[in-house]
Design an enzyme around this catalytic site. Structure first.
Site, PDB file in Angstrom:
ATOM      1  N   SER A  15      -0.918  -4.408   0.015  1.00  0.00           N
ATOM      2  CA  SER A  15      -2.345  -4.191  -0.228  1.00  0.00           C
ATOM      3  C   SER A  15      -3.101  -4.339   1.095  1.00  0.00           C
ATOM      4  O   SER A  15      -2.494  -4.604   2.136  1.00  0.00           O
ATOM      5  CB  SER A  15      -2.870  -5.190  -1.266  1.00  0.00           C
ATOM      6  OG  SER A  15      -2.661  -6.489  -0.798  1.00  0.00           O
ATOM      7  N   GLY A  18      -6.518  -0.472   3.455  1.00  0.00           N
ATOM      8  CA  GLY A  18      -7.775   0.238   3.686  1.00  0.00           C
ATOM      9  C   GLY A  18      -7.875   1.559   2.932  1.00  0.00           C
ATOM     10  O   GLY A  18      -8.392   2.547   3.476  1.00  0.00           O
ATOM     11  N   LYS A  19      -7.419   1.573   1.680  1.00  0.00           N
ATOM     12  CA  LYS A  19      -7.548   2.805   0.879  1.00  0.00           C
ATOM     13  C   LYS A  19      -9.011   3.210   0.752  1.00  0.00           C
ATOM     14  O   LYS A  19      -9.347   4.386   0.805  1.00  0.00           O
ATOM     15  CB  LYS A  19      -7.008   2.586  -0.552  1.00  0.00           C
ATOM     16  CG  LYS A  19      -5.506   2.557  -0.639  1.00  0.00           C
ATOM     17  CD  LYS A  19      -5.054   2.667  -2.084  1.00  0.00           C
ATOM     18  CE  LYS A  19      -5.455   1.501  -2.948  1.00  0.00           C
ATOM     19  NZ  LYS A  19      -4.666   0.294  -2.794  1.00  0.00           N
ATOM     20  N   TYR A  56     -14.120 -15.724  -2.932  1.00  0.00           N
ATOM     21  CA  TYR A  56     -12.857 -16.008  -2.241  1.00  0.00           C
ATOM     22  C   TYR A  56     -11.728 -15.150  -2.791  1.00  0.00           C
ATOM     23  O   TYR A  56     -10.730 -14.904  -2.125  1.00  0.00           O
ATOM     24  CB  TYR A  56     -12.459 -17.484  -2.408  1.00  0.00           C
ATOM     25  CG  TYR A  56     -13.298 -18.430  -1.592  1.00  0.00           C
ATOM     26  CD1 TYR A  56     -13.491 -18.233  -0.226  1.00  0.00           C
ATOM     27  CD2 TYR A  56     -13.884 -19.543  -2.174  1.00  0.00           C
ATOM     28  CE1 TYR A  56     -14.261 -19.109   0.525  1.00  0.00           C
ATOM     29  CE2 TYR A  56     -14.648 -20.428  -1.432  1.00  0.00           C
ATOM     30  CZ  TYR A  56     -14.842 -20.205  -0.083  1.00  0.00           C
ATOM     31  OH  TYR A  56     -15.596 -21.075   0.651  1.00  0.00           O
ATOM     32  N   GLU A 152       0.769  -3.885 -13.180  1.00  0.00           N
ATOM     33  CA  GLU A 152      -0.578  -3.525 -13.635  1.00  0.00           C
ATOM     34  C   GLU A 152      -0.952  -2.082 -13.336  1.00  0.00           C
ATOM     35  O   GLU A 152      -1.805  -1.509 -13.996  1.00  0.00           O
ATOM     36  CB  GLU A 152      -1.646  -4.417 -12.970  1.00  0.00           C
ATOM     37  CG  GLU A 152      -1.636  -5.856 -13.391  1.00  0.00           C
ATOM     38  CD  GLU A 152      -0.808  -6.718 -12.464  1.00  0.00           C
ATOM     39  OE1 GLU A 152       0.112  -6.162 -11.804  1.00  0.00           O
ATOM     40  OE2 GLU A 152      -1.058  -7.922 -12.407  1.00  0.00           O
ATOM     41  N   LYS A 189       9.328   1.521  11.672  1.00  0.00           N
ATOM     42  CA  LYS A 189      10.282   1.657  10.565  1.00  0.00           C
ATOM     43  C   LYS A 189       9.682   2.439   9.391  1.00  0.00           C
ATOM     44  O   LYS A 189       8.594   2.126   8.911  1.00  0.00           O
ATOM     45  CB  LYS A 189      10.686   0.249  10.083  1.00  0.00           C
ATOM     46  CG  LYS A 189      11.540  -0.500  11.089  1.00  0.00           C
ATOM     47  CD  LYS A 189      12.880   0.204  11.206  1.00  0.00           C
ATOM     48  CE  LYS A 189      13.831  -0.497  12.158  1.00  0.00           C
ATOM     49  NZ  LYS A 189      15.025   0.334  12.417  1.00  0.00           N
ATOM     50  N   CYS A 385     -32.054 -13.717  -1.662  1.00  0.00           N
ATOM     51  CA  CYS A 385     -31.784 -14.237  -3.005  1.00  0.00           C
ATOM     52  C   CYS A 385     -31.741 -15.766  -3.000  1.00  0.00           C
ATOM     53  O   CYS A 385     -32.788 -16.384  -2.879  1.00  0.00           O
ATOM     54  CB  CYS A 385     -30.528 -13.601  -3.590  1.00  0.00           C
ATOM     55  SG  CYS A 385     -30.629 -13.526  -5.381  1.00  0.00           S
ATOM     56  N   MET A 388     -33.799 -17.043  -0.292  1.00  0.00           N
ATOM     57  CA  MET A 388     -35.242 -17.025  -0.550  1.00  0.00           C
ATOM     58  C   MET A 388     -35.602 -18.211  -1.440  1.00  0.00           C
ATOM     59  O   MET A 388     -36.574 -18.928  -1.199  1.00  0.00           O
ATOM     60  CB  MET A 388     -35.627 -15.700  -1.219  1.00  0.00           C
ATOM     61  CG  MET A 388     -37.038 -15.620  -1.747  1.00  0.00           C
ATOM     62  SD  MET A 388     -37.109 -16.111  -3.500  1.00  0.00           S
ATOM     63  CE  MET A 388     -38.695 -15.468  -3.984  1.00  0.00           C
ATOM     64  N   HIS A 511     -31.549  -7.926  -3.104  1.00  0.00           N
ATOM     65  CA  HIS A 511     -30.478  -7.795  -2.097  1.00  0.00           C
ATOM     66  C   HIS A 511     -30.655  -6.498  -1.309  1.00  0.00           C
ATOM     67  O   HIS A 511     -30.086  -5.461  -1.671  1.00  0.00           O
ATOM     68  CB  HIS A 511     -29.116  -7.746  -2.795  1.00  0.00           C
ATOM     69  CG  HIS A 511     -28.700  -9.039  -3.392  1.00  0.00           C
ATOM     70  ND1 HIS A 511     -27.902  -9.948  -2.731  1.00  0.00           N
ATOM     71  CD2 HIS A 511     -28.973  -9.587  -4.595  1.00  0.00           C
ATOM     72  CE1 HIS A 511     -27.694 -10.999  -3.505  1.00  0.00           C
ATOM     73  NE2 HIS A 511     -28.336 -10.806  -4.651  1.00  0.00           N
ATOM     74  N   GLU A 513     -29.345  -5.665   1.394  1.00  0.00           N
ATOM     75  CA  GLU A 513     -28.098  -5.252   2.075  1.00  0.00           C
ATOM     76  C   GLU A 513     -27.342  -4.162   1.319  1.00  0.00           C
ATOM     77  O   GLU A 513     -26.633  -3.361   1.919  1.00  0.00           O
ATOM     78  CB  GLU A 513     -27.190  -6.467   2.325  1.00  0.00           C
ATOM     79  CG  GLU A 513     -26.545  -7.113   1.095  1.00  0.00           C
ATOM     80  CD  GLU A 513     -27.422  -8.155   0.397  1.00  0.00           C
ATOM     81  OE1 GLU A 513     -28.654  -8.128   0.584  1.00  0.00           O
ATOM     82  OE2 GLU A 513     -26.862  -8.983  -0.360  1.00  0.00           O
TER      83      GLU A 513
HETATM   84  N1  GLN Z   1     -27.931 -18.442  -7.872  1.00  0.00           N
HETATM   85  C1  GLN Z   1     -29.187 -17.779  -7.760  1.00  0.00           C
HETATM   86  C2  GLN Z   1     -29.608 -17.128  -9.049  1.00  0.00           C
HETATM   87  O1  GLN Z   1     -28.784 -16.857  -9.899  1.00  0.00           O
HETATM   88  C3  GLN Z   1     -29.189 -16.782  -6.627  1.00  0.00           C
HETATM   89  C4  GLN Z   1     -28.264 -15.625  -6.839  1.00  0.00           C
HETATM   90  C5  GLN Z   1     -27.957 -14.839  -5.595  1.00  0.00           C
HETATM   91  O2  GLN Z   1     -28.133 -15.323  -4.478  1.00  0.00           O
HETATM   92  N2  GLN Z   1     -27.445 -13.638  -5.761  1.00  0.00           N
HETATM   93  O3  GLN Z   1     -30.755 -16.866  -9.256  1.00  0.00           O
END
Ligand code: GLN
Length: 536
Positions: A15, A18-19, A56, A152, A189, A385, A388, A511, A513
């Site tokens: 695994s 980088g598929k 993780y 699987e 190989k 999130c 903040m 978010h 990002e």
């Molecule tokens: N744990 C926080 C919440 O559920 C913030 C969640 C997050 O950072 N995505 O509101």
């Protein structure tokens, strides 16, 4: 194009080859030739979606506009192709079984025995075809997670076999494998590749194209050998060498003619070259920055880079846009809990501090200390999130002097619940898929820092949280200089807070990002990097 063409991407040997990057690169090449393309990922695990997985385990959970909690590969798809994905683009074995079992309980199978073949494979097929039959796409690229040979992945490979049989020239398989280099023998190989193709053949699937990941250049005779032993044309053995950035991969695939081989296998006539001018411009700026900034990302999953994938990629997009190299330093929030001196030693050399999203109490005091340091020392701060929410808690404790203020997520008995559970969340007991998820509108206050960043009043951003700013306290916050500059127009939920007397201190409940791509770097990351550059 008349018929949608299906391209399957499978993985062999190991695994993490980088598929997702290969699939995204191919999508970009096809899109740059003027075709419409979508990418879908099947994950063989039994979770209904990755939303309940600890970062993780699988890295970050990527959220789409329609509120699907998905595999992080969907983030690559969006960042490469600048096209939004949806729930249909990520399906797990768990979701397939959930659908089937719900139908079974309703009696939809009319007394029949429910089996892996045909019921599971039919459900997989249906979900692959949904994207094609909507008629919007010339190509559907389907990435099969895991490695061929895993228990699987069997039903998925069987589905690929059936679809190849049904669709003939309209479906092909790209198999991504690993060609190891044995230093002692001084040789590359091919045996693991041969074995993984044999494994596929045992399951009835002949790959059409083999992409070989290798840490050393693949020689012509290695390509010949793979072609001969794996029944593929010599031109269909493609090298994928290690590169210093994933954004280089599309150009490598172009050089190796992956797009041309795919199109020719699918019987599509090709002309000319894909238009990659913008992409090449991006790479040039990425490799030739004119300045640098040091940003600290404070979080609790920092041991695993992938846990903050979209954030680190958003810094690359926005930094490159500004010709600025962003050195992102991952800082463990628990480490900041030891002493004020450690906070200062760790943060004082930074040009900007970002406090990351997250769940649960571990490391929370470290995040609060980092925020206090940024606020008091005028270091540009960006909270996302949970970041903040903790900026709000920090301000309540240290400026409003409400010592016990907290989020009820961390301290349900707090006297000052400045971050509270959302009303509609109170009755929810199931953890999976029940947060406030996906895109919501937000109205920005004219003249604010966020407004300056976006240059517009109405925006839409993606969410993933259960808790929110408690409007009961809003007046007190605003009187002391933390103001709400972004508000949800229908629910009045506070989406953005900022400090009036700080050079750059912004916390967002959403978010940003997730919406950053190579083509459209995110305005908030751009404005944060600009502020960080100024504070140098
Ligand atoms: N744990 C926080 C919440 O559920 C913030 C969640 C997050 O950072 N995505 O509101």
């Amino acid at each position: 194009m008349q018929n949608t063409k299906y391209i399957f991407v499978t993985g062999g040997v190991t695994s993490s080859l980088g598929k997702g990057i290969i699939a995204s690169s191919l999508a970009l090449l096809l899109k740059s030739r003027g075709y419409s393309v979508t990418i879908q990922k099947f994950d063989p695990y039994l979770n209904v979606d990755p939303g309940t997985l600890n970062p993780y385990e699988h890295g970050e959970c990527f959220v789409t506009d329609d509120g699907a909690e998905t595999d992080l590969d969907l983030g690559h798809y969006e960042r490469f192709t600048n096209t939004p994905t949806s729930q249909a683009n990520n399906v797990t074995t768990g979701r397939i079984y959930q659908t089937i079992l719900e139908k079974e309980r309703k009696g939809d199978y009319l007394g029949g025995t429910v089996q892996v073949i045909p019921h599971v494979t039919d459900e997989i097929k249906r979900r692959i075809k949904i994207l094609g039959t909507e008629g919007k796409f010339d190509f559907v690229i389907t990435e099969i997670g895991g490695v061929v040979g895993d228990i699987e992945s069997l039903p998925f490979i069987e589905t690929v076999r059936q679809m190849k049989w049904e669709l003939g020239k309209n479906a092909i398989v790209i198999h991504l494998t690993y060609v190891p280099y044995l230093a002692a023998a001084g040789e590359l190989k091919t045996k693991p590749t041969q074995h993984s193709v044999k494994e596929m053949l045992q399951q009835g699937v002949q790959p059409d194209i083999i992409v070989c990941r290798a840490e050393h250049p693949i020689t012509e005779n290695i390509k010949d050998k793979i072609a001969l032993f794996c029944n593929v044309d010599r031109d269909n053995v493609i090298e994928s060498a290690d590169v210093d950035t994933i954004y280089e991969v599309p150009l490598r695939m172009l050089k190796e003619k992956l797009d041309i081989q795919v199109l020719s296998k699918l019987g599509v006539k090709t002309q000319g070259e894909p238009d990659l001018e913008n992409w090449k411009g991006f790479l040039y700026r990425l490799h030739n920055p004119k300045s640098e900034v040091n940003i600290g990302l404070v979080g609790k999953y920092v041991e695993l880079k992938d846990a903050y994938k979209s954030i680190s990629e958003a810094f690359i997009h926005a930094g490159t846009f500004l010709n600025c190299k962003v050195n992102l330093k991952l800082i463990h929030s628990e480490g900041l809990e030891k002493s004020e001196k450690i906070v200062k030693d760790t943060l004082s050399s930074l040009d900007g501090i970002l406090v990351a999203p997250g769940f649960g109490a571990r490391g929370i005091n470290g995040k609060i200390s980092a925020i206090k340091y940024a606020r008091e020392n005028n270091i540009p701060f960006f909270g996302i999130c949970l970041g903040m929410q903790m900026a709000v808690v920090e301000f309540a404790r240290n400026v409003l002097k409400k010592k016990d203020a907290h989020s009820v997520e961390m301290l349900p008995s707090t006297k000052y619940p400045v971050i509270d559970i959302m009303e509609e969340q109170k009755k929810i007991t199931n953890m999976g898929g029940t947060m406030r998820l996906g895109a919501y509108p937000c109205h920005l206050k004219k003249g604010s820092k966020v407004y300056k960043a976006y240059q517009k009043e109405d925006i839409s951003e993606r969410h993933r949280h259960r808790y929110e700013f408690n409007n009961k306290f809003l007046k007190e916050f605003e009187e002391k200089g933390m103001i709400a500059t972004g508000i949800n127009p229908t629910s009045s939920l506070v989406e953005v807070v900022e400090l009036t007397t700080h050079p750059y201190f912004i916390g967002v409940q959403f978010h940003p990002e997730y919406k950053s791509t190579v083509e459209t770097p995110h305005p908030l990351f751009i404005s944060f990097i600009k502020a960080a550059s100024l504070s140098k």
